[in-house]
Design a protein around this motif. Structure first.
Motif, PDB file in Angstrom:
ATOM      1  N   THR A  50       0.811  -1.205   0.000  1.00  0.00           N
ATOM      2  CA  THR A  50       0.000   0.000   0.000  1.00  0.00           C
ATOM      3  C   THR A  50       0.844   1.255   0.000  1.00  0.00           C
ATOM      4  OG1 THR A  50      -0.085   0.004   2.422  1.00  0.00           O
ATOM      5  CG2 THR A  50      -1.872  -1.107   1.271  1.00  0.00           C
ATOM      6  N   ASP A  51       2.159   1.135   0.043  1.00  0.00           N
ATOM      7  CA  ASP A  51       3.010   2.300   0.183  1.00  0.00           C
ATOM      8  C   ASP A  51       3.067   3.088  -1.117  1.00  0.00           C
ATOM      9  OD1 ASP A  51       3.433   1.232   2.572  1.00  0.00           O
ATOM     10  OD2 ASP A  51       5.572   0.808   2.326  1.00  0.00           O
ATOM     11  N   TYR A 201       2.221   0.740  11.112  1.00  0.00           N
ATOM     12  CA  TYR A 201       1.745   0.104   9.893  1.00  0.00           C
ATOM     13  C   TYR A 201       0.614  -0.862  10.230  1.00  0.00           C
ATOM     14  CZ  TYR A 201       6.262   1.590   7.920  1.00  0.00           C
ATOM     15  OH  TYR A 201       7.343   2.312   7.497  1.00  0.00           O
ATOM     16  N   GLU A 205       0.529  -4.290   5.669  1.00  0.00           N
ATOM     17  CA  GLU A 205       1.684  -3.541   5.191  1.00  0.00           C
ATOM     18  C   GLU A 205       2.995  -4.181   5.639  1.00  0.00           C
ATOM     19  OE1 GLU A 205       0.154   1.070   4.899  1.00  0.00           O
ATOM     20  OE2 GLU A 205       0.514   0.216   6.878  1.00  0.00           O
TER      21      GLU A 205
END
Length: 395
Positions: A50-51, A201, A205
């Motif tokens: 998701t980064d 996080y 993640e």
């Protein structure tokens, strides 16, 4: 692994080791994510789960295989081949390693009591006997000597947690990172520690980053699909009226006092976020941290459902003795026996709050059954064989 091979890989991991050593203390400044995970098991999606960070120039230009991941507060690690021997502290990161099919490469466990392996019995071919692995902790201490003895390539442990929980210094962290192996972790179980001033996080993640570092991102993608399907199924079937639930951590056997547990955004509460219960503690005026409550206080808020969780794998909350040592006592207690949850037989054992990707599947299923028994009953909400194949075969 021989020392020459380890030295070569530590050179490539130097940025992560240096960041860990320099930033682990109470006054560190976070590096932030400086890149994302890549591996060879799935080449069509090199970015992290998701980064939004942009991969480093090295990641974009190199033609050789590399294994890189970035995480606060340790920065980035890069290996020319996946790490082999690894250690972790508790059930969050240990469970990640098992989910990636790396149980045979586990070298040691920081706190075995905070790692519950009972759920693996429902996954064909997935086993882990904690007694086969050395414990790094010594009671309330975490000495450096066991780290040398295990001689791991990587430590899936947040070094800031070591400095703020066990009194390690930045020099201690640098020593182990340099002489043994780098650290890679973020303490994500809860979100209340005053020293945790860097990014938290989600479980997904962190699992994606660890999977990329070990070159096993396809297993992560398969888990993510299973987890998403489980979440979607549960949430599509939730009733309009949410149940009022009180989450407690019992003290003593039988318990006479409890730590109240507000349901938040942390990893330990993931299952309750999925089932969307109403937290009885909200608006109660009970402090969020550092207080105990008794049966009289519980009677004042009188929830529909009471769930008792634990930090320890050998706790009675995870055993059949729960009904004897908890429910039996409450049914005889002059105040507790009049609680709505006791009268309606809705007091439950809730599991362990150190949960990784596999444990969370079981505990999310359990939470749905506990909160809405009329809808979910004892139904199995995810395919055990499918999860086991993901672990044992990567498929």
């Amino acid at each position: 692994m021989n020392r020459d091979a380890r030295s070569r890989r530590q050179v490539l991991a130097a940025i992560g080791s240096a960041a860990t050593a320099g930033l682990a203390g109470c006054g560190f400044t976070s590096l932030g994510d400086q890149g994302d995970s890549i591996d060879t098991e799935t080449s069509d999606n090199p970015a992290g789960p998701t980064d939004s960070a942009t991969p480093s120039p090295r990641t974009e230009t190199t033609t050789s295989t590399s294994y890189e991941a970035c995480m606060e507060p340790v920065g980035c690690l890069t290996f020319d081949e996946p790490p082999e021997r690894w250690v972790a502290n508790d059930g969050i990161y240990c469970d990640m390693g098992v989910a990636l099919g790396l149980a045979d490469q586990l070298g040691g466990i920081g706190s075995p009591r905070r790692y519950y392996t009972g759920y693996y019995e429902e996954l064909p071919g997935v086993t882990l006997d904690k007694t086969n692995y050395p414990a790094l902790s010594r009671g309330t201490r975490m000495p450096k000597e066991p780290f040398y003895a295990v001689d791991a390539d990587i430590h899936l442990i947040d070094p800031a947690w070591l400095t703020n929980t066990f009194g390690w210094t930045e020099t201690d962290v640098e020593e182990i990172a340099t002489n043994v192996g780098p650290f890679f972790g973020n303490y994500i179980r809860e979100q209340h520690d005053v020293w945790h001033t860097y990014r938290y996080y989600s479980l997904s993640e962190v699992f994606g980053k660890v999977a990329g570092l070990f070159g096993r991102r396809s297993r992560y993608e398969k888990w993510k699909a299973i987890q998403s399907e489980l979440t979607d199924d549960i949430q599509s079937r939730l009733p309009d009226d949410r149940v009022e639930l009180l989450l407690l951590r019992p003290q003593g056997i039988p318990p006479r006092s409890f730590f109240p547990q507000y349901i938040g955004d942390s990893v330990s509460d993931l299952q309750w976020q999925v089932v969307e219960v109403d937290d009885t503690l909200k608006g109660s005026g009970i402090p969020e941290w550092g207080t105990r409550i008794d049966y009289e206080t519980i009677a004042r808020i009188d929830p529909e459902v009471i769930v008792m969780e634990t930090q320890f794998a050998d706790d009675f909350v995870l055993e059949e003795s729960f009904r004897e040592f908890v429910l039996g006592h409450m049914r005889e207690h002059s105040v507790a026996r009049n609680l709505t949850a006791v009268e309606n037989d809705r007091v439950h054992a809730g599991g362990i709050n150190y949960q990784g990707p596999l444990i969370s599947l079981f505990q999310t299923e359990q939470a749905a059954r506990i909160a809405y028994p009329d809808e979910f009953g004892e139904e199995e909400l995810f395919d055990r064989d499918r999860v086991a194949r993901m672990v044992t075969e990567g498929g």
